[in-house]
Design a protein around this motif. Structure first.
Motif, PDB file in Angstrom:
ATOM      1  N   PHE A  19       0.878  -1.160   0.000  1.00  0.00           N
ATOM      2  CA  PHE A  19       0.000   0.000   0.000  1.00  0.00           C
ATOM      3  C   PHE A  19       0.923   1.220   0.000  1.00  0.00           C
ATOM      4  N   GLU A  20       1.080   1.797  -1.190  1.00  0.00           N
ATOM      5  CA  GLU A  20       2.096   2.825  -1.403  1.00  0.00           C
ATOM      6  C   GLU A  20       1.528   4.220  -1.220  1.00  0.00           C
ATOM      7  N   ALA A  21       2.241   5.039  -0.449  1.00  0.00           N
ATOM      8  CA  ALA A  21       1.815   6.418  -0.201  1.00  0.00           C
ATOM      9  C   ALA A  21       2.512   7.365  -1.160  1.00  0.00           C
ATOM     10  N   ASP A  22       1.886   8.511  -1.416  1.00  0.00           N
ATOM     11  CA  ASP A  22       2.504   9.502  -2.292  1.00  0.00           C
ATOM     12  C   ASP A  22       3.404  10.461  -1.511  1.00  0.00           C
ATOM     13  N   LYS A  23       3.643  10.143  -0.236  1.00  0.00           N
ATOM     14  CA  LYS A  23       4.553  10.925   0.605  1.00  0.00           C
ATOM     15  C   LYS A  23       5.314   9.950   1.502  1.00  0.00           C
ATOM     16  N   PHE A  24       6.430  10.408   2.051  1.00  0.00           N
ATOM     17  CA  PHE A  24       7.189   9.550   2.964  1.00  0.00           C
ATOM     18  C   PHE A  24       6.452   9.410   4.282  1.00  0.00           C
ATOM     19  N   GLY A  61       9.750   3.354   4.098  1.00  0.00           N
ATOM     20  CA  GLY A  61       9.759   4.784   3.800  1.00  0.00           C
ATOM     21  C   GLY A  61       8.446   5.340   3.287  1.00  0.00           C
ATOM     22  N   ASN A  62       7.927   4.781   2.193  1.00  0.00           N
ATOM     23  CA  ASN A  62       6.698   5.335   1.614  1.00  0.00           C
ATOM     24  C   ASN A  62       5.641   4.267   1.341  1.00  0.00           C
ATOM     25  N   PHE A  63       5.735   3.150   2.045  1.00  0.00           N
ATOM     26  CA  PHE A  63       4.699   2.135   1.835  1.00  0.00           C
ATOM     27  C   PHE A  63       4.526   1.260   3.065  1.00  0.00           C
ATOM     28  N   ILE A  64       3.388   0.597   3.086  1.00  0.00           N
ATOM     29  CA  ILE A  64       3.089  -0.413   4.092  1.00  0.00           C
ATOM     30  C   ILE A  64       2.785  -1.695   3.329  1.00  0.00           C
ATOM     31  N   ALA A  65       3.547  -2.741   3.596  1.00  0.00           N
ATOM     32  CA  ALA A  65       3.315  -4.035   2.949  1.00  0.00           C
ATOM     33  C   ALA A  65       2.648  -4.966   3.948  1.00  0.00           C
ATOM     34  N   VAL A  66       1.682  -5.721   3.469  1.00  0.00           N
ATOM     35  CA  VAL A  66       0.952  -6.653   4.333  1.00  0.00           C
ATOM     36  C   VAL A  66       0.988  -8.038   3.709  1.00  0.00           C
ATOM     37  N   GLU A  67       1.341  -9.021   4.519  1.00  0.00           N
ATOM     38  CA  GLU A  67       1.278 -10.413   4.079  1.00  0.00           C
ATOM     39  C   GLU A  67       0.022 -11.046   4.652  1.00  0.00           C
ATOM     40  N   ARG A  68      -0.702 -11.791   3.828  1.00  0.00           N
ATOM     41  CA  ARG A  68      -1.977 -12.377   4.249  1.00  0.00           C
ATOM     42  C   ARG A  68      -1.861 -13.880   4.484  1.00  0.00           C
ATOM     43  N   PHE A  69      -2.774 -14.390   5.310  1.00  0.00           N
ATOM     44  CA  PHE A  69      -2.995 -15.824   5.376  1.00  0.00           C
ATOM     45  C   PHE A  69      -3.838 -16.232   4.159  1.00  0.00           C
TER      46      PHE A  69
END
Length: 300
Positions: A19-24, A61-69
């Motif tokens: 989930f990528e943000a357009d800001k840091f 830095g500019n994203f949140i990664a999520v791993e799913r079951f």
């Protein structure tokens, strides 16, 4: 700060989405959380863990990664997760409350065979210890949490650490084909979690180690010093590449016999005698003409 917009980015791993943000979002720092308890320093990560399909959260830095079951597919839930993250951030939600937490560094470990069929060398992509350590039993490993845990595997006979690798000697009852993958993954996870390898202050250990070596070196006769220098420059790097170590023990001027200590993969290795006679012994005879007759090994 202006409102943040979150966009959805697929990754090469179908269970992980960014989930990528357009800001840091962070000051160029990265954080990884495996459980809701692990995520105590991140209110956002904790909130995400309340979603039953969330397995792991990674904030960079500019994203949140999520791993799913595998109980869901990303196309079914990704828009709702993106909206939740975007709303949280734009409402002033805090991503990280404790910036001093230990950050996980991605670790890779590969298994490498050695000349000793009872030993495999597990090499990491980061430095583990300043100096070598060898443990022949769990009692000897009381100052090494890592070695102690390795000895809980019933097939582990001895453990040797040096620089960026771990050499494991197994009992004959086990076959490397059956245990290598399990050991490699255990070692990788242990290192990645930044757990203690040995319970000593690394800087003090290094300084003390070098002081002891320097003081000991000065007590030797000139020929012994020459032998030590040759072993350090020409032999040790090759021995380390095989998952072991060699240490000078003594030189007898009358018999002209050199005694060395073999550790790690070299200890008890069937080919070590050949290596001594056709490698180290010949080298010392050639470089120290008339001063060396033979090299004998003592297993560490």
């Amino acid at each position: 700060m202006d409102n943040v917009t979150i966009s959805i980015k697929n990754t090469s791993n179908p269970t992980i989405i960014k989930f990528e943000a357009d800001k840091f979002l962070t000051q160029h720092e990265s954080y990884e959380f495996n459980t809701i308890d692990d995520a105590a320093p991140s209110p956002l990560a904790q909130q995400l863990f309340y979603l039953p399909f969330v397995k792991k959260v990674y904030i960079s830095g500019n994203f949140i990664a999520v791993e799913r079951f595998n109980i869901v597919e990303w196309p079914d839930v990704q828009n709702e997760v993106a909206e939740q993250i975007e709303t949280y951030i734009n409402n002033g939600g805090v991503l990280i409350t404790d910036t001093n937490i230990k950050k996980k560094v991605p670790v890779t470990v590969y298994a490498e065979s050695t000349p000793n069929p009872s030993v495999i060398k597990f090499v990491a992509n980061k430095k583990l210890v300043q100096n070598y350590h060898e443990f022949k039993s769990i009692d000897e490993a009381k100052n090494s949490p890592f070695a102690s845990e390795l000895f809980h595997f019933p097939f582990v006979k001895s453990v040797f650490f040096d620089e960026n690798f771990v050499s494991i000697t197994k009992y004959d009852i086990a076959d490397w084909n059956d245990i290598t993958m399990e050991l490699r993954e255990f070692i990788r996870v242990y290192i990645e979690n930044a757990k203690d390898i040995v319970l000593v202050d690394k800087q003090n250990l290094e300084e003390t180690h070098h002081k002891v070596l320097d003081a000991k070196f000065e007590t030797h006769d000139d020929i012994s010093k020459e032998i030590i220098n040759i072993l350090e420059e020409y032999v040790k790097p090759a021995v380390a590449s095989d998952g072991g170590n060699i240490e000078f023990q003594s030189y007898d001027a009358e018999s002209k016999i050199v005694k060395v200590i073999l550790q790690g993969a070299c200890s008890g290795c069937p080919s070590s005698t050949f290596t001594l006679k056709n490698g180290i012994e010949n080298m010392l005879k050639e470089m120290l003409s008339g001063k060396v007759n033979a090299v004998e090994a003592i297993n560490g």
